[in-house]
Design a protein around this motif. Structure first.
Motif, PDB file in Angstrom:
ATOM      1  N   SER A 159       0.793  -1.124  -0.037  1.00 54.46           N
ATOM      2  CA  SER A 159      -0.060  -0.038  -0.107  1.00 54.46           C
ATOM      3  C   SER A 159       0.758   1.228  -0.085  1.00 54.46           C
ATOM      4  O   SER A 159       2.093   1.208   0.467  1.00 54.46           O
ATOM      5  N   THR A 160       0.177   2.110  -0.444  1.00 54.22           N
ATOM      6  CA  THR A 160       0.967   3.519  -0.492  1.00 54.22           C
ATOM      7  C   THR A 160       0.026   4.651   0.199  1.00 54.22           C
ATOM      8  O   THR A 160      -1.181   4.597  -0.104  1.00 54.22           O
ATOM      9  N   PHE A 161       0.916   5.637   0.811  1.00 57.80           N
ATOM     10  CA  PHE A 161       0.088   6.586   1.311  1.00 57.80           C
ATOM     11  C   PHE A 161       0.876   7.926   1.176  1.00 57.80           C
ATOM     12  O   PHE A 161       2.046   7.832   1.043  1.00 57.80           O
ATOM     13  N   LEU A 163       1.172  11.644   3.103  1.00 56.06           N
ATOM     14  CA  LEU A 163       0.691  12.743   4.370  1.00 56.06           C
ATOM     15  C   LEU A 163       1.591  13.728   4.541  1.00 56.06           C
ATOM     16  O   LEU A 163       2.800  13.699   4.265  1.00 56.06           O
ATOM     17  N   THR A 164       0.767  14.917   4.408  1.00 54.76           N
ATOM     18  CA  THR A 164       1.454  16.212   4.625  1.00 54.76           C
ATOM     19  C   THR A 164       0.704  17.355   5.119  1.00 54.76           C
ATOM     20  O   THR A 164      -0.572  17.036   5.211  1.00 54.76           O
ATOM     21  N   ASN A 165       1.521  18.432   5.507  1.00 58.82           N
ATOM     22  CA  ASN A 165       0.890  19.566   6.201  1.00 58.82           C
ATOM     23  C   ASN A 165       0.288  20.501   5.101  1.00 58.82           C
ATOM     24  O   ASN A 165      -0.668  21.185   5.425  1.00 58.82           O
ATOM     25  N   SER A 166       0.500  20.352   4.182  1.00 58.24           N
ATOM     26  CA  SER A 166       0.207  21.229   2.929  1.00 58.24           C
ATOM     27  C   SER A 166      -1.385  21.133   2.618  1.00 58.24           C
ATOM     28  O   SER A 166      -1.797  19.899   2.663  1.00 58.24           O
ATOM     29  N   PRO A 167      -2.196  22.169   1.976  1.00 53.92           N
ATOM     30  CA  PRO A 167      -3.339  22.406   1.650  1.00 53.92           C
ATOM     31  C   PRO A 167      -3.365  21.387   0.191  1.00 53.92           C
ATOM     32  O   PRO A 167      -2.363  21.296  -0.631  1.00 53.92           O
ATOM     33  N   TYR A 168      -4.633  20.797  -0.069  1.00 51.78           N
ATOM     34  CA  TYR A 168      -4.804  19.997  -1.033  1.00 51.78           C
ATOM     35  C   TYR A 168      -4.473  20.634  -2.492  1.00 51.78           C
ATOM     36  O   TYR A 168      -3.891  20.138  -3.408  1.00 51.78           O
ATOM     37  N   TYR A 169      -5.006  21.877  -2.647  1.00 53.68           N
ATOM     38  CA  TYR A 169      -4.711  22.425  -3.862  1.00 53.68           C
ATOM     39  C   TYR A 169      -3.174  22.457  -4.207  1.00 53.68           C
ATOM     40  O   TYR A 169      -2.824  22.755  -5.293  1.00 53.68           O
ATOM     41  N   PHE A 170      -2.325  22.713  -3.370  1.00 54.49           N
ATOM     42  CA  PHE A 170      -0.776  23.054  -3.283  1.00 54.49           C
ATOM     43  C   PHE A 170      -0.429  21.606  -3.715  1.00 54.49           C
ATOM     44  O   PHE A 170       0.259  21.682  -4.888  1.00 54.49           O
ATOM     45  N   VAL A 171      -0.760  20.490  -3.129  1.00 47.66           N
ATOM     46  CA  VAL A 171      -0.416  19.219  -3.393  1.00 47.66           C
ATOM     47  C   VAL A 171      -0.800  18.848  -4.776  1.00 47.66           C
ATOM     48  O   VAL A 171       0.046  18.356  -5.526  1.00 47.66           O
ATOM     49  N   LEU A 188      -4.390   6.525 -16.027  1.00 48.90           N
ATOM     50  CA  LEU A 188      -5.137   6.818 -14.645  1.00 48.90           C
ATOM     51  C   LEU A 188      -5.629   8.201 -14.816  1.00 48.90           C
ATOM     52  O   LEU A 188      -5.074   9.095 -15.545  1.00 48.90           O
ATOM     53  N   PRO A 189      -6.840   8.576 -14.341  1.00 49.54           N
ATOM     54  CA  PRO A 189      -7.450   9.627 -14.473  1.00 49.54           C
ATOM     55  C   PRO A 189      -6.788  10.643 -13.591  1.00 49.54           C
ATOM     56  O   PRO A 189      -7.108  12.055 -13.787  1.00 49.54           O
ATOM     57  N   CYS A 190      -6.061  10.584 -12.533  1.00 56.69           N
ATOM     58  CA  CYS A 190      -5.566  11.496 -11.615  1.00 56.69           C
ATOM     59  C   CYS A 190      -4.249  10.880 -10.677  1.00 56.69           C
ATOM     60  O   CYS A 190      -4.147   9.808 -10.530  1.00 56.69           O
ATOM     61  N   TRP A 191      -3.497  11.566 -10.230  1.00 59.25           N
ATOM     62  CA  TRP A 191      -2.163  11.182  -9.764  1.00 59.25           C
ATOM     63  C   TRP A 191      -2.668  10.451  -8.225  1.00 59.25           C
ATOM     64  O   TRP A 191      -1.985   9.716  -7.757  1.00 59.25           O
ATOM     65  N   THR A 192      -3.775  10.937  -7.691  1.00 58.96           N
ATOM     66  CA  THR A 192      -4.092  10.289  -6.383  1.00 58.96           C
ATOM     67  C   THR A 192      -4.378   8.632  -6.527  1.00 58.96           C
ATOM     68  O   THR A 192      -4.295   8.109  -5.228  1.00 58.96           O
ATOM     69  N   HIS A 193      -4.601   8.240  -7.595  1.00 61.12           N
ATOM     70  CA  HIS A 193      -4.765   6.816  -7.970  1.00 61.12           C
ATOM     71  C   HIS A 193      -3.543   5.965  -7.787  1.00 61.12           C
ATOM     72  O   HIS A 193      -3.627   4.484  -7.668  1.00 61.12           O
ATOM     73  N   LEU A 194      -2.451   6.677  -7.327  1.00 63.69           N
ATOM     74  CA  LEU A 194      -1.146   5.977  -7.143  1.00 63.69           C
ATOM     75  C   LEU A 194      -0.873   5.748  -5.658  1.00 63.69           C
ATOM     76  O   LEU A 194       0.115   5.166  -5.148  1.00 63.69           O
ATOM     77  N   PHE A 195      -2.004   6.305  -4.786  1.00 65.64           N
ATOM     78  CA  PHE A 195      -2.105   6.283  -3.557  1.00 65.64           C
ATOM     79  C   PHE A 195      -3.354   5.496  -2.908  1.00 65.64           C
ATOM     80  O   PHE A 195      -4.173   5.645  -3.591  1.00 65.64           O
ATOM     81  N   ILE A 197      -3.976   6.009   0.237  1.00 67.25           N
ATOM     82  CA  ILE A 197      -4.822   7.003   1.029  1.00 67.25           C
ATOM     83  C   ILE A 197      -3.843   8.212   0.934  1.00 67.25           C
ATOM     84  O   ILE A 197      -2.461   8.321   0.936  1.00 67.25           O
ATOM     85  N   VAL A 198      -4.535   9.748   0.946  1.00 66.88           N
ATOM     86  CA  VAL A 198      -4.217  10.905   0.657  1.00 66.88           C
ATOM     87  C   VAL A 198      -4.482  11.516   1.736  1.00 66.88           C
ATOM     88  O   VAL A 198      -5.628  12.035   1.960  1.00 66.88           O
ATOM     89  N   ILE A 199      -3.654  12.073   2.597  1.00 66.49           N
ATOM     90  CA  ILE A 199      -4.077  13.013   3.803  1.00 66.49           C
ATOM     91  C   ILE A 199      -3.322  14.330   3.640  1.00 66.49           C
ATOM     92  O   ILE A 199      -2.026  14.464   3.711  1.00 66.49           O
ATOM     93  N   VAL A 200      -4.148  15.515   3.716  1.00 68.13           N
ATOM     94  CA  VAL A 200      -3.537  16.714   3.558  1.00 68.13           C
ATOM     95  C   VAL A 200      -3.908  17.564   4.947  1.00 68.13           C
ATOM     96  O   VAL A 200      -4.797  17.088   5.543  1.00 68.13           O
ATOM     97  N   GLU A 201      -3.254  18.485   5.196  1.00 71.56           N
ATOM     98  CA  GLU A 201      -3.499  19.612   6.337  1.00 71.56           C
ATOM     99  C   GLU A 201      -3.514  18.689   7.434  1.00 71.56           C
ATOM    100  O   GLU A 201      -4.281  18.814   8.285  1.00 71.56           O
ATOM    101  N   ALA A 202      -2.428  17.751   7.694  1.00 69.81           N
ATOM    102  CA  ALA A 202      -2.312  16.603   8.723  1.00 69.81           C
ATOM    103  C   ALA A 202      -1.986  17.428   9.928  1.00 69.81           C
ATOM    104  O   ALA A 202      -2.234  16.887  11.126  1.00 69.81           O
TER     105      ALA A 202
END
Length: 204
Positions: A159-161, A163-171, A188-195, A197-202
């Motif tokens: 699995s891949t995830f 995790l960042t403190n940055s806001p989603y629009y920046f990531v 793939l429709p979007c880079w998020t499909h490589l993860f 879980i994506v957690i922003v503003e953590a």
């Protein structure tokens, strides 16, 4: 620093020197010196005030020797541990060098405090994020192996995830710039499909 704290306009022309600082340096808030300590708190020469190396004699006069106490380190020094701290160290040195060259008296502790406040301001107001999003090519270096690496991890069943403190629009803007064409080539429709879980503003 110029607009909010009244520093000389020349500060705006300072350029980051990636070859100046290394991780593990300490900034002394009392003396303004950048230095490296070993595991026994022995000062590794040379140390710097601004961009100028400090002589052994001046070092001894300042610290009473070539070793500092644990309590002094704890109370007066800040260690720059990661890559994000390298531009910070360079800014400390360059701003103080500028003030020294202009024969402008200053208290190192206040300069360091002002720089920290300015850095915090760029993060809290998302000024840093907005600046990078406008021109990502200036700040980001695409790595063609990044997508291959993440794909290989997922194909192995792991699995891949992210995790960042940055806001989603920046990531999102950064990932689209770094992976755009490569993602399309994979269908793939979007880079998020490589993860998974994506957690922003953590707030980590």
């Amino acid at each position: 620093l110029v607009e909010k704290f009244g520093y000389p306009i020349e500060v705006e022309s300072l350029k980051y020197d990636p070859n100046f600082a290394i991780r593990g340096l300490h900034i002394d808030k009392e003396t303004g010196m950048l230095l490296k300590l070993d595991q026994y708190n022995k000062i590794q020469l040379p140390l710097f005030k601004g961009r100028s190396p400090v002589t052994t004699a001046e070092t001894v006069r300042t610290y009473g020797g070539l070793r500092v106490s644990r309590s002094y380190v704890r109370e007066n020094m800040h260690m720059m541990k990661d890559l994000f701290a390298l531009p910070e160290a360079c800014l400390y040195a360059d701003v103080m060098e500028l003030l020294i060259s202009k024969n402008q008296p200053f208290e190192p502790s206040y300069v360091i405090q002002d720089i920290n406040s300015a850095i915090g301001f760029t993060h809290m107001t998302e000024l840093l994020h907005r600046t990078i999003v406008v021109d990502p090519a200036r700040y980001l270096d695409p790595n063609p192996n990044l997508v291959k690496y993440l794909t290989r991890i997922r194909e192995s069943g792991r699995s891949t995830f992210l995790l960042t403190n940055s806001p989603y629009y920046f990531v999102d803007a950064g990932m689209k710039y770094l992976m755009g064409d490569l993602i399309e080539n994979l269908g793939l429709p979007c880079w998020t499909h490589l993860f998974d879980i994506v957690i922003v503003e953590a707030d980590k």
